[in-house]
Design a protein around this motif. Structure first.
Motif, PDB file in Angstrom:
ATOM      1  N   HIS A   1     108.977  18.947  11.028  1.00 24.47           N
ATOM      2  CA  HIS A   1     107.959  17.978  11.436  1.00 24.47           C
ATOM      3  C   HIS A   1     106.791  18.059  10.482  1.00 24.47           C
ATOM      4  O   HIS A   1     106.482  19.120   9.944  1.00 24.47           O
ATOM      5  CB  HIS A   1     107.452  18.270  12.846  1.00 24.47           C
TER       6      HIS A   1
ATOM      7  N   SER B   1     107.557   4.523   3.282  1.00 20.69           N
ATOM      8  CA  SER B   1     107.713   5.740   4.073  1.00 20.69           C
ATOM      9  C   SER B   1     108.760   6.627   3.414  1.00 20.69           C
ATOM     10  O   SER B   1     109.653   6.143   2.716  1.00 20.69           O
ATOM     11  CB  SER B   1     108.111   5.417   5.513  1.00 20.69           C
TER      12      SER B   1
ATOM     13  N   CYS C   1     111.202  10.193   4.222  1.00 18.10           N
ATOM     14  CA  CYS C   1     111.685  11.221   5.131  1.00 18.10           C
ATOM     15  C   CYS C   1     111.525  12.574   4.436  1.00 18.10           C
ATOM     16  O   CYS C   1     112.054  12.774   3.341  1.00 18.10           O
ATOM     17  CB  CYS C   1     113.147  10.982   5.496  1.00 18.10           C
TER      18      CYS C   1
ATOM     19  N   GLY D   1     104.440  12.911  11.304  1.00 14.58           N
ATOM     20  CA  GLY D   1     104.653  13.306  12.688  1.00 14.58           C
ATOM     21  C   GLY D   1     105.967  13.980  12.957  1.00 14.58           C
ATOM     22  O   GLY D   1     106.618  14.514  12.062  1.00 14.58           O
ATOM     23  N   THR D   2     106.374  13.914  14.218  1.00 14.10           N
ATOM     24  CA  THR D   2     107.543  14.654  14.687  1.00 14.10           C
ATOM     25  C   THR D   2     108.870  14.110  14.187  1.00 14.10           C
ATOM     26  O   THR D   2     109.885  14.774  14.330  1.00 14.10           O
ATOM     27  CB  THR D   2     107.559  14.697  16.224  1.00 14.10           C
ATOM     28  N   ASP D   3     108.876  12.935  13.602  1.00 16.49           N
ATOM     29  CA  ASP D   3     110.124  12.396  13.053  1.00 16.49           C
ATOM     30  C   ASP D   3     110.354  12.842  11.616  1.00 16.49           C
ATOM     31  O   ASP D   3     111.338  12.457  10.998  1.00 16.49           O
ATOM     32  CB  ASP D   3     110.141  10.870  13.135  1.00 16.49           C
TER      33      ASP D   3
ATOM     34  N   SER E   1     108.179   8.241  17.751  1.00 14.67           N
ATOM     35  CA  SER E   1     107.739   9.477  17.145  1.00 14.67           C
ATOM     36  C   SER E   1     106.261   9.698  17.445  1.00 14.67           C
ATOM     37  O   SER E   1     105.496   8.758  17.595  1.00 14.67           O
ATOM     38  CB  SER E   1     107.986   9.387  15.651  1.00 14.67           C
ATOM     39  N   ILE E   2     105.877  10.929  17.510  1.00 18.42           N
ATOM     40  CA  ILE E   2     104.490  11.282  17.761  1.00 18.42           C
ATOM     41  C   ILE E   2     103.786  11.527  16.439  1.00 18.42           C
ATOM     42  O   ILE E   2     104.251  12.307  15.613  1.00 18.42           O
ATOM     43  CB  ILE E   2     104.408  12.539  18.649  1.00 18.42           C
ATOM     44  N   CYS E   3     102.655  10.856  16.238  1.00 19.75           N
ATOM     45  CA  CYS E   3     101.857  11.055  15.038  1.00 19.75           C
ATOM     46  C   CYS E   3     101.094  12.365  15.195  1.00 19.75           C
ATOM     47  O   CYS E   3     100.372  12.559  16.166  1.00 19.75           O
ATOM     48  CB  CYS E   3     100.902   9.885  14.836  1.00 19.75           C
TER      49      CYS E   3
END
Length: 100
Positions: free
Chosen positions: A66, A42, A44, A24-26, A1-3
């Motif tokens: 995102h 974490s 979601c 990020g993107t996740d 995933s991208i931060c």
């Protein structure tokens, strides 16, 4: 995933030391211990799947949720998350519970 974003948690926010929140993107918000690099927890932030359309077609997701931006409130007990679908959520910084 991208931060895509980071926010430092203000001292006294209930954490044990210097903490960082990333998103990020996740569609996850992740709380980190800055001294050890350990993931503390974490969450979601992706919403449940949208309902099917009236014609029975599969749901359309134009802008996924995102995490685009994060910010702690001054006391460090809650954070706001700006999401890709245009929504903003206020969440408890210790447990991730949705506050508004």
């Amino acid at each position: 995933s991208i931060c895509a974003c980071l926010a430092f948690r203000p001292a006294g926010g209930g954490g044990g030391g210097l903490e960082l929140l990333s998103g990020g993107t996740d569609a996850f918000a992740v709380r980190w211990d800055c001294l050890t690099g350990a993931t503390l927890c974490s969450w979601c932030l992706a919403a449940a799947a949208p309902p099917a359309q009236s014609d029975g077609a599969a749901p359309r997701v134009i802008n996924p949720r995102h995490v685009h931006s994060l910010a702690f409130e001054p006391g460090g007990t809650a954070f706001a998350a700006a999401l890709g679908d245009g929504s903003i959520e206020l969440r408890d910084a210790n447990h991730g519970a949705l506050l508004a």
